[in-house]
Each structure stands twice: as structure tokens, then as C-alpha cells.
Design a protein around this motif. Structure first.
Motif, short mmCIF file in Angstrom:
data_model
loop_
_atom_site.label_atom_id
_atom_site.label_comp_id
_atom_site.label_asym_id
_atom_site.label_seq_id
_atom_site.Cartn_x
_atom_site.Cartn_y
_atom_site.Cartn_z
N THR A 1 0.85 -1.19 0.00
CA THR A 1 0.00 0.00 0.00
C THR A 1 0.88 1.23 0.00
O THR A 1 1.82 1.33 0.80
CB THR A 1 -0.91 0.03 1.23
OG1 THR A 1 -1.76 -1.13 1.22
CG2 THR A 1 -1.78 1.28 1.25
N ILE A 2 0.59 2.18 -0.88
CA ILE A 2 1.31 3.46 -0.89
C ILE A 2 0.36 4.54 -0.41
O ILE A 2 -0.71 4.75 -0.99
CB ILE A 2 1.84 3.81 -2.28
CG1 ILE A 2 2.86 2.76 -2.74
CG2 ILE A 2 2.48 5.20 -2.27
CD1 ILE A 2 3.45 3.01 -4.11
N VAL A 3 0.74 5.22 0.66
CA VAL A 3 -0.04 6.31 1.23
C VAL A 3 0.59 7.63 0.79
O VAL A 3 1.76 7.90 1.10
CB VAL A 3 -0.09 6.24 2.76
CG1 VAL A 3 -0.90 7.41 3.33
CG2 VAL A 3 -0.65 4.90 3.23
N TYR A 4 -0.15 8.42 0.05
CA TYR A 4 0.30 9.74 -0.37
C TYR A 4 -0.29 10.77 0.57
O TYR A 4 -1.51 10.91 0.66
CB TYR A 4 -0.14 10.04 -1.80
CG TYR A 4 0.40 9.07 -2.84
CD1 TYR A 4 1.69 9.21 -3.35
CD2 TYR A 4 -0.38 8.01 -3.30
CE1 TYR A 4 2.18 8.32 -4.30
CE2 TYR A 4 0.10 7.12 -4.24
CZ TYR A 4 1.39 7.27 -4.74
OH TYR A 4 1.86 6.38 -5.67
N LEU A 5 0.58 11.50 1.28
CA LEU A 5 0.09 12.48 2.25
C LEU A 5 -0.73 13.56 1.56
O LEU A 5 -1.73 14.04 2.09
CB LEU A 5 1.28 13.10 2.99
CG LEU A 5 0.95 13.97 4.20
CD1 LEU A 5 0.25 13.15 5.29
CD2 LEU A 5 2.22 14.62 4.75
N THR A 6 -0.32 13.95 0.36
CA THR A 6 -1.04 14.97 -0.42
C THR A 6 -1.28 14.44 -1.84
O THR A 6 -0.79 13.37 -2.21
CB THR A 6 -0.22 16.28 -0.54
OG1 THR A 6 0.83 16.09 -1.50
CG2 THR A 6 0.40 16.67 0.79
N ARG A 7 -2.01 15.21 -2.61
CA ARG A 7 -2.23 14.86 -4.02
C ARG A 7 -1.38 15.75 -4.95
O ARG A 7 -1.63 15.82 -6.15
CB ARG A 7 -3.71 14.99 -4.37
CG ARG A 7 -4.59 13.99 -3.63
CD ARG A 7 -6.07 14.19 -3.94
NE ARG A 7 -6.93 13.30 -3.16
CZ ARG A 7 -7.42 12.13 -3.58
NH1 ARG A 7 -7.13 11.71 -4.80
NH2 ARG A 7 -8.18 11.40 -2.81
N GLY A 8 -0.38 16.43 -4.38
CA GLY A 8 0.50 17.25 -5.20
C GLY A 8 -0.19 18.47 -5.78
O GLY A 8 0.07 18.90 -6.91
N GLU A 9 -1.08 19.08 -4.99
CA GLU A 9 -1.95 20.16 -5.48
C GLU A 9 -1.20 21.35 -6.06
O GLU A 9 -1.72 22.04 -6.94
CB GLU A 9 -2.84 20.65 -4.33
CG GLU A 9 -3.92 19.67 -3.90
CD GLU A 9 -3.44 18.66 -2.87
OE1 GLU A 9 -4.28 17.95 -2.29
OE2 GLU A 9 -2.21 18.56 -2.64
N ARG A 10 -0.01 21.62 -5.57
CA ARG A 10 0.71 22.82 -6.02
C ARG A 10 1.93 22.46 -6.86
O ARG A 10 2.87 23.26 -6.96
CB ARG A 10 1.10 23.66 -4.81
CG ARG A 10 -0.15 24.20 -4.10
CD ARG A 10 0.13 24.87 -2.79
NE ARG A 10 -1.12 25.23 -2.11
CZ ARG A 10 -1.22 25.53 -0.82
NH1 ARG A 10 -0.14 25.54 -0.06
NH2 ARG A 10 -2.39 25.85 -0.29
#
Length: 260
Positions: free
Chosen positions: A75-84
Motif C-alpha cells: 500500500t502506498i499512502v500519499y500524504l497529499t495529491r501534489g496540489e501545487r
């Protein structure tokens, strides 16, 4: 034989790496008897927590792909979706693009993507955020967790690492944490690894996963930074290509990567 460009990149990486206090030289590693681990088939639960889409793929994509190929659940957990992370795009537009890229990359690796709900560039360490990451890890019940090294020039990387460490403490240190490096010497600092994974056989798969992040120019990231790092860590561990880690041992006293 290496091309002139590759040699130049390698020398540049070595200048950064050898400037890091405490970093083991190739000779020191060989003297210590360090070799690259080989992941064996099994059914472990493996979790990686990264700050942005492309961080897990860059830092330990080869190791994650190796675990997945051997039948372990990743499982890979991405803290953010790379919004910026995409100039000229709104936060919502960038998030949609980078979420899709992360999902494609996870498909290549053989991992399940999870998004933790923080915002690129505005990540935070609070009790609420710790509880959120703790909840994700409790649901996954990992046997091993990978995350960023906590000393890094990018604050989001540090936040991802600290949240993981706090969740680890809250879980009574039931799982070991292995810290990975990204762009050593420029972002990850003071990293002195003692654990290595041979990723020679999955290198192309790692590249494909990283190249799925087209908005981030994954090809350039790889050629300028991580290919050089893999070669150097491979030399340290006496294999073609390797990823390196620092261990924060669990209460069980693990002293090596589970499944190796």
C-alpha cells in the motif's frame, strides 16, 4: 561503458553524497560486510508513506515493486495529491492530474494507493493529523513501513516522516520503519544507510512507475538524481542497482527488512 554525461552526473552525486557527515564510503561498507537484501516470496503487509505523488516511487519504488512481485501486499499512502506541483494549474486541476498519475504508477508497481487528505505545501503535524495517519496504519496492520528520512530540505517530506514516527509511537512500535532517501545531498541530508535492497531485476518497472508522473517530468528526475543514486548504492552493496535505508527498529527488535 558509461558515457561522459553519466560520468559527470555520477561525480556530481558523489560530491553531494561524500559531503554528508557520517556517510559510509564504499570501502567502509565493504569492510562492514553490507550486502543488498533479496526479498523472498510471502504474504507480508507493506506500507509506504510519501509526501507527494512520485516520492515513494523515487525513494523506494524498486523495493516496493520487489515486494509486490513476491506476493506481498503493498500500500502506498500519499500524504497529499501534489496540489501545487503543476505551474499554471489550479490546486484542484493539479490534484486530479497527479492523483491519476499516482494511480497509474501504483498499477505498475502492484500497489494500492491511499490518499491521506493533506494539501501540498501546507502539510502539518498536529494531534488530529497524527490520529489520521495512525488510523490508516491501523487499518493496514503493516509488517513494515517505509517513509522519508526526517532531515530533509522539503518540509512536506519532513512532515510525512514525523507523522509516521508519531503513529509508530502510538502503535507501541509494533512495526519497523525504514527511512528512504530522495535526491540525496540536495533534499535528503545526513543520511547514513546500513540496509540495502537489490533492485536490479525491477529497475525498469521502477522507471515505468516514476515515468507515469508525466507532469513532474519523471524521466528527468530519474536521470539527474535517482539513476545516479541507484548506481552508487549498488556499488556500495556490490550489485548493479540498489536502494538504501536507515532502520528505526520495532519493539520486536527487527534488525533487517522483513521478508529477506
Amino acid at each position: 561503458m558509461a558515457t561522459t554525461g553519466m560520468c559527470s552526473e555520477r561525480r556530481a552525486f558523489l560530491r553531494h553524497a561524500l559531503a554528508i557527515p557520517g556517510l559510509l564510503s564504499t570501502g567502509a561498507v565493504a569492510a562492514a560486510g553490507i550486502v543488498a537484501a533479496q526479498v523472498k516470496p510471502g504474504s507480508l503487509k507493506v506500507v509506504c508513506i510519501g509526501a507527494h505523488p512520485d516520492d515513494p516511487e523515487s525513494g523506494c519504488g524498486g523495493t516496493l515493486a520487489t515486494y509486490a512481485a513476491q506476493g506481498h501486499r503493498v500500500t502506498i499512502v500519499y500524504l497529499t495529491r501534489g496540489e501545487r506541483g503543476i505551474p499554471g494549474k489550479s490546486d484542484s486541476e493539479a490534484a486530479a492530474i497527479r492523483t491519476a498519475e499516482a494511480e497509474t504508477a501504483c498499477g505498475v508497481i502492484g500497489a494500492k494507493p491511499v490518499f491521506a487528505g493533506q494539501v501540498d505545501g501546507s502539510t502539518e503535524v498536529t494531534r488530529e493529523r497524527v490520529n489520521s495517519v495512525s488510523g490508516i496504519l491501523a487499518a493496514e496492520a503493516p509488517d513494515v513501513v517505509f517513509t522519508h528520512w526526517p532531515i530533509d530540505t522539503h518540509m512536506d517530506h519532513e512532515v510525512a516522516s514525523l507523522l509516521t514516527i508519531r503513529a509508530y509511537v502510538a502503535a507501541n512500535r509494533r512495526f519497523p520503519i525504514f527511512f528512504f532517501e530522495v535526491d540525496a545531498g540536495a533534499q535528503t541530508m545526513g543520511f547514513s544507510p546500513a540496509h540495502y535492497v537489490d533492485i536490479s531485476s525491477v529497475r525498469e518497472k521502477k522507471k515505468t512507475a516514476l515515468f507515469a508522473h508525466k507532469s513532474q517530468n519523471g524521466e528527468r528526475i530519474y536521470s539527474e538524481h535517482h539513476e545516479v543514486m541507484e548506481n552508487w548504492r549498488g556499488r556500495e552493496a556490490r550489485v548493479t542497482a540498489a536502494e538504501a535505508f536507515v532502520l528505526l527498529a520495532s519493539a520486536r527488535g527487527a534488525d533487517r527488512l522483513p521478508g529477506t
